[in-house]
Design a protein around this motif. Structure first.
Motif, PDB file in Angstrom:
ATOM      1  N   LYS A 185       0.843  -1.203   0.000  1.00  0.00           N
ATOM      2  CA  LYS A 185       0.000   0.000   0.000  1.00  0.00           C
ATOM      3  C   LYS A 185       0.881   1.257   0.000  1.00  0.00           C
ATOM      4  CE  LYS A 185      -3.900  -2.331   0.579  1.00  0.00           C
ATOM      5  NZ  LYS A 185      -4.943  -2.376  -0.482  1.00  0.00           N
ATOM      6  N   PRO A 186       0.431   2.323  -0.685  1.00  0.00           N
ATOM      7  CA  PRO A 186       1.224   3.557  -0.686  1.00  0.00           C
ATOM      8  C   PRO A 186       1.305   4.164   0.710  1.00  0.00           C
ATOM      9  CG  PRO A 186      -0.938   3.924  -1.707  1.00  0.00           C
ATOM     10  CD  PRO A 186      -0.796   2.451  -1.510  1.00  0.00           C
ATOM     11  N   ILE A 187       2.504   4.566   1.128  1.00  0.00           N
ATOM     12  CA  ILE A 187       2.686   5.212   2.417  1.00  0.00           C
ATOM     13  C   ILE A 187       2.290   6.679   2.276  1.00  0.00           C
ATOM     14  CG2 ILE A 187       4.330   5.875   4.207  1.00  0.00           C
ATOM     15  CD1 ILE A 187       5.971   3.395   3.454  1.00  0.00           C
ATOM     16  N   MET A 188       1.299   7.088   3.052  1.00  0.00           N
ATOM     17  CA  MET A 188       0.782   8.446   3.001  1.00  0.00           C
ATOM     18  C   MET A 188       0.688   8.996   4.417  1.00  0.00           C
ATOM     19  SD  MET A 188      -2.233   7.812   0.164  1.00  0.00           S
ATOM     20  CE  MET A 188      -2.428   9.525  -0.284  1.00  0.00           C
ATOM     21  N   PRO A 189       0.730  10.311   4.579  1.00  0.00           N
ATOM     22  CA  PRO A 189       0.647  10.891   5.923  1.00  0.00           C
ATOM     23  C   PRO A 189      -0.657  10.519   6.627  1.00  0.00           C
ATOM     24  CG  PRO A 189       1.408  12.533   4.361  1.00  0.00           C
ATOM     25  CD  PRO A 189       0.967  11.345   3.555  1.00  0.00           C
ATOM     26  N   GLU A 190      -0.588  10.441   7.938  1.00  0.00           N
ATOM     27  CA  GLU A 190      -1.778  10.194   8.743  1.00  0.00           C
ATOM     28  C   GLU A 190      -2.830  11.263   8.454  1.00  0.00           C
ATOM     29  OE1 GLU A 190      -2.966  10.237  13.493  1.00  0.00           O
ATOM     30  OE2 GLU A 190      -0.904   9.819  12.903  1.00  0.00           O
ATOM     31  N   GLY A 191      -4.051  10.829   8.142  1.00  0.00           N
ATOM     32  CA  GLY A 191      -5.145  11.751   7.855  1.00  0.00           C
ATOM     33  C   GLY A 191      -5.272  12.150   6.404  1.00  0.00           C
ATOM     34  N   MET A 192      -4.312  11.764   5.560  1.00  0.00           N
ATOM     35  CA  MET A 192      -4.335  12.213   4.165  1.00  0.00           C
ATOM     36  C   MET A 192      -5.485  11.584   3.377  1.00  0.00           C
ATOM     37  SD  MET A 192      -3.001  14.194   1.903  1.00  0.00           S
ATOM     38  CE  MET A 192      -1.338  14.653   2.400  1.00  0.00           C
ATOM     39  N   VAL A 193      -5.711  10.284   3.556  1.00  0.00           N
ATOM     40  CA  VAL A 193      -6.792   9.630   2.807  1.00  0.00           C
ATOM     41  C   VAL A 193      -8.134  10.247   3.175  1.00  0.00           C
ATOM     42  CG1 VAL A 193      -8.024   7.465   2.429  1.00  0.00           C
ATOM     43  CG2 VAL A 193      -5.524   7.476   2.493  1.00  0.00           C
ATOM     44  N   ASP A 194      -8.329  10.532   4.464  1.00  0.00           N
ATOM     45  CA  ASP A 194      -9.580  11.159   4.900  1.00  0.00           C
ATOM     46  C   ASP A 194      -9.736  12.550   4.291  1.00  0.00           C
ATOM     47  OD1 ASP A 194     -10.276   8.981   6.443  1.00  0.00           O
ATOM     48  OD2 ASP A 194      -9.409   9.795   8.283  1.00  0.00           O
ATOM     49  N   LEU A 195      -8.628  13.293   4.215  1.00  0.00           N
ATOM     50  CA  LEU A 195      -8.672  14.624   3.612  1.00  0.00           C
ATOM     51  C   LEU A 195      -9.054  14.545   2.141  1.00  0.00           C
ATOM     52  CD1 LEU A 195      -8.112  17.702   3.651  1.00  0.00           C
ATOM     53  CD2 LEU A 195      -5.707  17.159   3.167  1.00  0.00           C
ATOM     54  N   ILE A 196      -8.451  13.604   1.442  1.00  0.00           N
ATOM     55  CA  ILE A 196      -8.742  13.446   0.013  1.00  0.00           C
ATOM     56  C   ILE A 196     -10.194  13.005  -0.188  1.00  0.00           C
ATOM     57  CG2 ILE A 196      -8.165  12.125  -2.055  1.00  0.00           C
ATOM     58  CD1 ILE A 196      -5.276  11.949  -0.875  1.00  0.00           C
ATOM     59  N   LYS A 197     -10.647  12.094   0.648  1.00  0.00           N
ATOM     60  CA  LYS A 197     -12.035  11.616   0.542  1.00  0.00           C
ATOM     61  C   LYS A 197     -13.007  12.755   0.807  1.00  0.00           C
ATOM     62  CE  LYS A 197     -15.219   8.183   2.452  1.00  0.00           C
ATOM     63  NZ  LYS A 197     -15.379   7.064   3.425  1.00  0.00           N
ATOM     64  N   LYS A 198     -12.727  13.551   1.844  1.00  0.00           N
ATOM     65  CA  LYS A 198     -13.614  14.655   2.206  1.00  0.00           C
ATOM     66  C   LYS A 198     -13.701  15.688   1.088  1.00  0.00           C
ATOM     67  CE  LYS A 198     -12.180  17.730   5.143  1.00  0.00           C
ATOM     68  NZ  LYS A 198     -11.704  18.381   6.402  1.00  0.00           N
ATOM     69  N   ASP A 199     -12.583  15.875   0.398  1.00  0.00           N
ATOM     70  CA  ASP A 199     -12.521  16.887  -0.651  1.00  0.00           C
ATOM     71  C   ASP A 199     -12.465  16.258  -2.037  1.00  0.00           C
ATOM     72  OD1 ASP A 199     -12.427  19.322   0.957  1.00  0.00           O
ATOM     73  OD2 ASP A 199     -10.529  18.536   1.670  1.00  0.00           O
ATOM     74  N   ALA A 200     -13.112  15.115  -2.186  1.00  0.00           N
ATOM     75  CA  ALA A 200     -13.033  14.379  -3.444  1.00  0.00           C
ATOM     76  C   ALA A 200     -13.550  15.181  -4.625  1.00  0.00           C
ATOM     77  CB  ALA A 200     -13.814  13.058  -3.337  1.00  0.00           C
ATOM     78  N   ASP A 201     -14.390  16.174  -4.351  1.00  0.00           N
ATOM     79  CA  ASP A 201     -14.938  16.968  -5.439  1.00  0.00           C
ATOM     80  C   ASP A 201     -13.974  18.078  -5.866  1.00  0.00           C
ATOM     81  OD1 ASP A 201     -15.305  18.097  -2.944  1.00  0.00           O
ATOM     82  OD2 ASP A 201     -16.998  19.342  -3.595  1.00  0.00           O
TER      83      ASP A 201
END
Length: 208
Positions: A185-201
């Motif tokens: 899995k790609p190593i990403m900062p803590e909270g980054m996936v949630d940020l991207i999901k929240k701002d997916a638009d």
């Protein structure tokens, strides 16, 4: 040769986007674990360091630019500029040649300034991390793996443009190269996936 290495990002932006904040916190924490220093340089007077970043002992906020900190006769020859246009790739032997690793990206400038180009003209020695663009935290992570853990670039596990799936109907492709963990899995900062999901638009550029 100092045992400690310093990783510097020139920021130059009076504000800090959520994306960059998460990246910088990840860099600071990983640098702390390795016993080294992470610095943001050229910070404007109005720049506010987030608490989570400020509380990491390895982090330093610096208003001076790299040219002022490491000028001629003041360690400039020991500074490595991570430069996509450099002729030579970063390699484990560079551990003995450099003490400071400099990342010249600027986030939030419109039109964007090529800070790496400006630093190249100042005469800092350059090394490349490969042909595919990385996020800032990934670039620092890769540099640390090469210098501190003595990986060659071709031995680092990478994934290019990974797809993040949020549910059966939503996903987004990340336009970057990442280091992968033991599960691929790609190593990403803590909270980054949630940020991207929240701002997916929003576009990726808007998140910086």
């Amino acid at each position: 040769m100092p045992l400690r290495k310093t990783y510097i990002v020139e920021h130059l932006d009076p504000e800090l986007g959520q994306w960059s904040e998460l990246e910088y916190i990840a860099i600071a924490r990983e640098t702390q674990r390795s016993g080294n220093t992470f610095m943001l340089s050229s910070l404007p007077e109005a720049f506010q360091v987030p608490q989570k970043l400020a509380e990491v002992p390895a982090f330093k906020a610096e208003k001076r630019g790299v040219e002022e900190i490491y000028g001629e006769g003041n360690g400039k020859d020991r500074v490595c500029l991570l430069d996509p246009q450099a002729e030579k790739d970063l390699n484990p032997d560079d551990k003995g040649e450099f003490d400071v690793f400099l990342f010249g990206g600027i986030l939030g400038d419109d039109p964007p300034r090529d800070r790496t180009s400006e630093l190249r003209k100042k005469g800092f020695k350059g090394r490349r991390l490969g042909p595919v663009q990385m996020t800032t935290d990934t670039a620092v992570r890769v540099t640390r793996m090469v210098i501190e853990e003595q990986f060659t670039l071709n031995k680092i596990p990478f994934v290019d443009f990974p797809e993040l799936k949020f549910n059966d109907h939503e996903s987004t492709e990340m336009p970057f190269r990442y280091v992968t963990d033991e599960n691929g899995k790609p190593i990403m900062p803590e909270g980054m996936v949630d940020l991207i999901k929240k701002d997916a638009d929003k576009s990726i550029d808007d998140l910086f």
